[in-house]
Design an enzyme around this catalytic site. Sequence first.
Site, mmCIF file in Angstrom:
data_model
loop_
_atom_site.group_PDB
_atom_site.id
_atom_site.type_symbol
_atom_site.label_atom_id
_atom_site.label_comp_id
_atom_site.label_asym_id
_atom_site.label_seq_id
_atom_site.Cartn_x
_atom_site.Cartn_y
_atom_site.Cartn_z
ATOM 1 N N GLU A 21 -17.653 77.237 42.662
ATOM 2 C CA GLU A 21 -18.025 77.345 41.257
ATOM 3 C C GLU A 21 -18.255 75.984 40.606
ATOM 4 O OE1 GLU A 21 -15.848 81.008 42.479
ATOM 5 O OE2 GLU A 21 -15.368 78.864 42.586
ATOM 6 N N LYS B 289 -15.946 91.883 60.379
ATOM 7 C CA LYS B 289 -15.601 92.590 59.149
ATOM 8 C C LYS B 289 -16.003 94.061 59.313
ATOM 9 C CE LYS B 289 -15.955 92.116 54.117
ATOM 10 N NZ LYS B 289 -16.542 91.351 52.999
ATOM 11 N N ARG C 38 -12.501 78.228 37.096
ATOM 12 C CA ARG C 38 -12.381 77.223 38.153
ATOM 13 C C ARG C 38 -13.335 76.046 37.947
ATOM 14 N NH1 ARG C 38 -10.211 80.051 42.937
ATOM 15 N NH2 ARG C 38 -11.569 78.905 44.346
#
Length: 638
Positions: free
Chosen positions: A377, A288, A405
Amino acid sequence: MLIKPGKLLATINSPADLRKLSQEQLLEVCQELRQFIIDNVSIYGGHFGASLGVVELTVALHYIFDTPYDQLVWDVGHQAYGHKILTGRRDNFYTNRKYGGLSGFPKRKESEYDIFGVGHSSTSISAALGMAVASQYKNETNRQHIAVIGDGALTAGMAFEALNHAGVTNTNLLVILNDNCMSIDPNVGALKEYLTDITTSRTYNKLRDDVWNILGKISKFGPNAQAIASKVESGIKATLLKQSNLFESLKFRYFGPIDGHDINHLVSVLNDLKDIPGPKLLHCLTVKGKGFALAEKDQTKWHAPGTFDKITGEIYKVHYDTPQPPKYQDVFGHTMVELAQQNSKIMGVTPAMPSGCSLNIMMAAMPNRAFDVGIAEQHAVTFSAGLATQGLIPFCNIYSTFMQRAYDQVIHDVALQNLNVVFCLDRAGFAGADGPTHHGCYDIAFMRCVPNMVVSSPMNESELRNLMYTASQPDMGPFSIRYPRGEGVMPEWRTPLKKIAVGTGRTIQEGEELAVLTIGPVGNYAVEVCRNLQIENVKIGHYDMRFAKPLDEKLLHQIFQKYDKIITVEDGCLQGGFGSAVLEFMADNNYHAQVRRLGIPDTIIEHGSQLELHRECGFDPTGIERTARELLFHAVSV
């Protein structure tokens, strides 16, 4: 300022143009594309590290596959800047995340190359599988379907549900695992350790290239050679990794890990995989922030750094001579530590957003009492419920948009059992430049209808601290506290903690004829409006209700008995929201008043700054004042 692209990039207005280039030119394309992203984000802002990490992968995918006929789905979409630039949006890219400009995420109505709209994680495999099955049904046997998913997004249960289903299909589905050990923060959990084991097995990595050489020659030796190569490959993995491969146990053909920054190898591998039938997974190792040293070194900081000097790496920040209000998330983070120091039962939970919600402050101070559970979640909510059954008081911090969610868990695992779980809903209301996938529009409405649930929102930082303190008291049951992204209004915010009586509001200003009822930080807009009208000797009432459930019925009786014109203001959806609760109270108690509800209408609101979006929806200070003047001076009927 329009950023000038490099010589090759300037010729690419679609992937078809990219495919006209020789493979030898792709390295230069990657360099130009990476520089174009750096140049643009440094000046205009946006997500940064994720797109730099997949430059080579993006180029290779559009070079090998016939997009958009071959369907490419990006998970989350933080990493899709290169994709947007290569698919006809290069010259408009400077408008990325700006009001009226390009979305920061793939968006179906923006481009035919954005096959699936994304913003939340872990949807790509399910969506791509649905497309693959549809193609199979329509006898489009040559159509390819590719899902690019990060190792962080793979921690969500939905990704495994999709893998489980896909493995028993015979579809042209290629899952590319973009493995960089990062979400926004470093990844956590057993899956991360498993992937690390694969990528660090020296013996396996030494032999894998030989396996790739075999696979690369399959087309020359026919189906028998393919079967032999498959057995050799599987045997090496099973023996050297001393365990069966997770993905192959789900009936995926597993390939890799390979260097996700070697453009030539990527092109060769993807070209081979096109001809291998059935569900496949390619494990790519990437970095990244690749190509920008500071972003490689501090990947969390450079996920979305804002504008910066691309030469020195200095991130531009406004400097003030006087103390400024903190971000609401930081008030939450510091207050969590303060509360936990006073109460040993308090725990902290977040699904992969420790720096985003500032729970990292508690994680550093009390690592055994604060948990990052990964992008999960549903698990975060039920894990919190489990803690609560044992007498602990979990503060489960989930962005409002991500709480959607885990709605079943809120009802089934928390509310039905009346457990004392405190839901701190960060980024409530408009999330700004992240747009509709991240706006927290619906939590007041969907929490208000859940039995046992307290629904609250502070007007300022002091009130946030007090609501958190209140929610930590014994036997409070399910308790939600919503607050927005960004700065508050109180430079001196470390006020003493005080318990608030649940379901009580505050009188900010008494008035005549008209009352403004607010919930949350938009109440500060009403303060400004009251001040402006006061100059004209027009005095309106302002009441900070604090709770959408339970409502302060005593205060509402006083308001409806005194005022015949009422405005409700909320940074949330009008359907079922705070204003609806006030109308229900009015109807149930047979009051009659002109009521105007200001909030988010029943439509999708795009991206922009929070103030721009508040203005669009009519509940910025100007919109509130305009509505007040209409009710007071024009007798506009409801």
